[in-house]
Structure formats: C-alpha cells, structure tokens
Design a protein around this motif. Structure first.
Motif, short mmCIF file in Angstrom:
data_model
loop_
_atom_site.label_atom_id
_atom_site.label_comp_id
_atom_site.label_asym_id
_atom_site.label_seq_id
_atom_site.Cartn_x
_atom_site.Cartn_y
_atom_site.Cartn_z
N SER A 85 0.83 -1.20 0.00
CA SER A 85 0.00 0.00 0.00
C SER A 85 0.87 1.26 0.00
O SER A 85 0.40 2.33 -0.38
CB SER A 85 -0.93 0.00 1.21
N VAL A 86 2.11 1.12 0.39
CA VAL A 86 3.03 2.26 0.42
C VAL A 86 3.26 2.79 -1.00
O VAL A 86 3.48 3.99 -1.19
CB VAL A 86 4.37 1.87 1.08
N MET A 87 3.18 1.94 -1.99
CA MET A 87 3.39 2.37 -3.37
C MET A 87 2.24 3.24 -3.86
O MET A 87 2.39 4.01 -4.79
CB MET A 87 3.55 1.16 -4.29
N CYS A 88 1.06 3.10 -3.25
CA CYS A 88 -0.11 3.93 -3.58
C CYS A 88 -0.51 3.87 -5.05
O CYS A 88 -0.87 4.89 -5.64
CB CYS A 88 0.12 5.37 -3.15
N MET A 89 -0.40 2.68 -5.64
CA MET A 89 -0.85 2.53 -7.03
C MET A 89 -1.16 1.06 -7.31
O MET A 89 -0.63 0.18 -6.65
CB MET A 89 0.17 3.09 -8.01
N THR A 90 -1.99 0.86 -8.29
CA THR A 90 -2.30 -0.51 -8.71
C THR A 90 -1.13 -1.07 -9.51
O THR A 90 -0.27 -0.32 -9.99
CB THR A 90 -3.55 -0.54 -9.60
N THR A 97 2.63 0.92 -16.17
CA THR A 97 2.63 1.94 -17.22
C THR A 97 3.73 2.98 -17.03
O THR A 97 3.99 3.76 -17.94
CB THR A 97 1.27 2.68 -17.29
N LEU A 98 4.38 2.98 -15.89
CA LEU A 98 5.42 3.96 -15.61
C LEU A 98 6.69 3.69 -16.42
O LEU A 98 7.02 2.53 -16.69
CB LEU A 98 5.78 3.95 -14.12
N SER A 99 7.41 4.74 -16.71
CA SER A 99 8.72 4.58 -17.33
C SER A 99 9.66 3.96 -16.29
O SER A 99 9.38 3.97 -15.09
CB SER A 99 9.27 5.94 -17.76
N ALA A 100 10.78 3.43 -16.76
CA ALA A 100 11.76 2.83 -15.84
C ALA A 100 12.21 3.83 -14.79
O ALA A 100 12.35 3.50 -13.61
CB ALA A 100 12.96 2.29 -16.63
N GLU A 101 12.41 5.07 -15.19
CA GLU A 101 12.85 6.12 -14.26
C GLU A 101 11.79 6.39 -13.20
O GLU A 101 12.10 6.52 -12.00
CB GLU A 101 13.15 7.39 -15.04
#
Length: 73
Positions: free
Chosen positions: A22-27, A33-37
């Motif tokens: 839950s710390v990541m706050c995203m599914t 979908t995020l870039s590697a960075e």
C-alpha cells in the motif's frame, strides 16, 4: 506501516515488501505503465518510507525472501 511498527514492538525482524504494498499507492496496472525512471523513483520513495518506519530491510518482492533469509542467518 502499522505492521512494521508492530513487528518492531514485538522484537521481531520486520521487512518491507515493495511490490504490492500500500506504500506504493498505485495498482499493479498503474505501476506497469510507468517509465523505468518513474518506477525506480516510486520504489525509492516507498523504500524510504519503510526504512523510516523502522523496517530492518526492504525487499522488492516476496520472491526475494528466501535469499534474504539465507544471507541473514
């Protein structure tokens, strides 16, 4: 983060696990979908939260647990 604090209060080793936390706050879909960075930045932020809360260490995923246990025996 209460689970980390509870473990620490009980005197047991407490590990944070980044993927699925839950710390990541995203599914998972949003994470993928995020870039590697941006993925690395999100992981770094979550790792810092776990450590500031008192985690003894932080794993990327639960698959790393056995290797961590072998290395820290």
């Amino acid at each position: 983060m209460s689970d980390i604090r509870e473990g620490r209060n009980a005197g047991v080793c407490s590990l944070g696990v980044l993927e699925g936390s839950s710390v990541m706050c995203m599914t998972q879909a949003a994470y993928e979908t995020l870039s590697a960075e941006k993925k690395q930045a999100a992981l770094d932020r979550a790792r810092q939260v776990f450590l500031e809360t008192g985690a003894d260490d932080v794993l990327l995923n639960i698959e790393q647990l056995l290797a961590w246990m072998q290395a820290n025996n």
